[in-house]
Design a protein around this motif. Sequence first.
Motif, PDB file in Angstrom:
ATOM      1  N   VAL A 115       0.828  -1.204   0.000  1.00  0.00           N
ATOM      2  CA  VAL A 115       0.000   0.000   0.000  1.00  0.00           C
ATOM      3  C   VAL A 115       0.862   1.254   0.000  1.00  0.00           C
ATOM      4  O   VAL A 115       0.639   2.180  -0.788  1.00  0.00           O
ATOM      5  N   LYS A 156      -9.242  -0.023  -1.011  1.00  0.00           N
ATOM      6  CA  LYS A 156      -8.466   0.167  -2.246  1.00  0.00           C
ATOM      7  C   LYS A 156      -8.683   1.568  -2.816  1.00  0.00           C
ATOM      8  O   LYS A 156      -7.738   2.221  -3.276  1.00  0.00           O
ATOM      9  N   VAL A 206      -6.729   4.081  -0.909  1.00  0.00           N
ATOM     10  CA  VAL A 206      -5.325   4.060  -1.348  1.00  0.00           C
ATOM     11  C   VAL A 206      -5.188   4.824  -2.666  1.00  0.00           C
ATOM     12  O   VAL A 206      -4.244   5.595  -2.850  1.00  0.00           O
TER      13      VAL A 206
END
Length: 363
Positions: A117, A164, A167
Amino acid sequence: MNQHVTAEVADPAHSPPADREDVVRLVDLKRRFGATPALDGVSLTVRKGEILGIIGRSGAGKSTLIRCLNGLERPDTGEVVIEGREIGRLGERELQPLRRRIGMIFQHFNLLSAKTVEDNVALPLKIEGRPRAERLARAAELLDLVGLSEKAKAYPAALSGGQKQRVGIARALAARPALLLSDEATSALDPETTRSILALLKDINRRLGLTILLITHEMEVIRSIADRVAVIDAGRIVEEGPVWSVFADPRSAITRSLLGGIRPQLPDEIANRLVPAGGGETILRIDVAGEAARGSLLSDLATAVPGPFRLVHGGIDHVQQQPVGTLFLAVPGNDADRLPKLIAFLEAREARVEVLGHVAGSV
């Protein structure tokens, strides 16, 4: 919020001049693919610090527009001006620093599965050639901003869809952009996750003063987050304005259609019985906003134009802290003189009135 992030984003070395109000200016943009016009004279501005939503159906020209904004597509004619610089004639080398002023978040996240990440977030800085220590420090700040500090060493496969996308948002902010482009960023998410992502984007806009342009086909996204909306259809902007104003008085057929899922509609059991003339009751649609929606419209109507009428459906909602309402009234059709007086009173109160038809008997 990490105060260091705020200070860095506000750094004059990375920000446009204070007197430059338009981050994006599009002038008569045209782009054709064969005989098909994807963009047909689009003119639009995105002001510094605002959230502008561009909404349209599939094939309306949204994807071509966003590709012209980040320089991946060249318009046939017209201008794309980013922070005062026209980019249409720039070469690839000249475009690179400008693209760093534009962050991008995608529908399907576009994360690199083999990187952690923190490395995904730091990737734009690696491409710039920044030292690893600087990249990781910036990634840590941004993961804190989006609420994922504990996931820094995780890989994308271990994240939920909402994580996600967080991120992806952090990565888009890594190079301190002046403009954030969101291309259907919530379309792959469930409703609860969508709300959390939109709340995050709104918070980032408020805290950092970041300009955001949203591309979407969902009017609920526009309602939740945008300051202004532009409706695109067949490559043209057919309607534009503050979100609450467009919701209150949509002028184009495509806007009314897009609003159909979130504005009150006449129930089918009444709509299916409508006829153009005659019948026992006349059905009126009344759209109100602002002061007209705040007051006691119906009780005032009953006092000013005595006689029966019934509220059969509708309600008042709030968009951008402004009341916006749609009401459906049934008025007995046996008094031809009274209906024009009802309509005149409502229009004098700045309501938009439409006679939808007539229903035999009562509804």
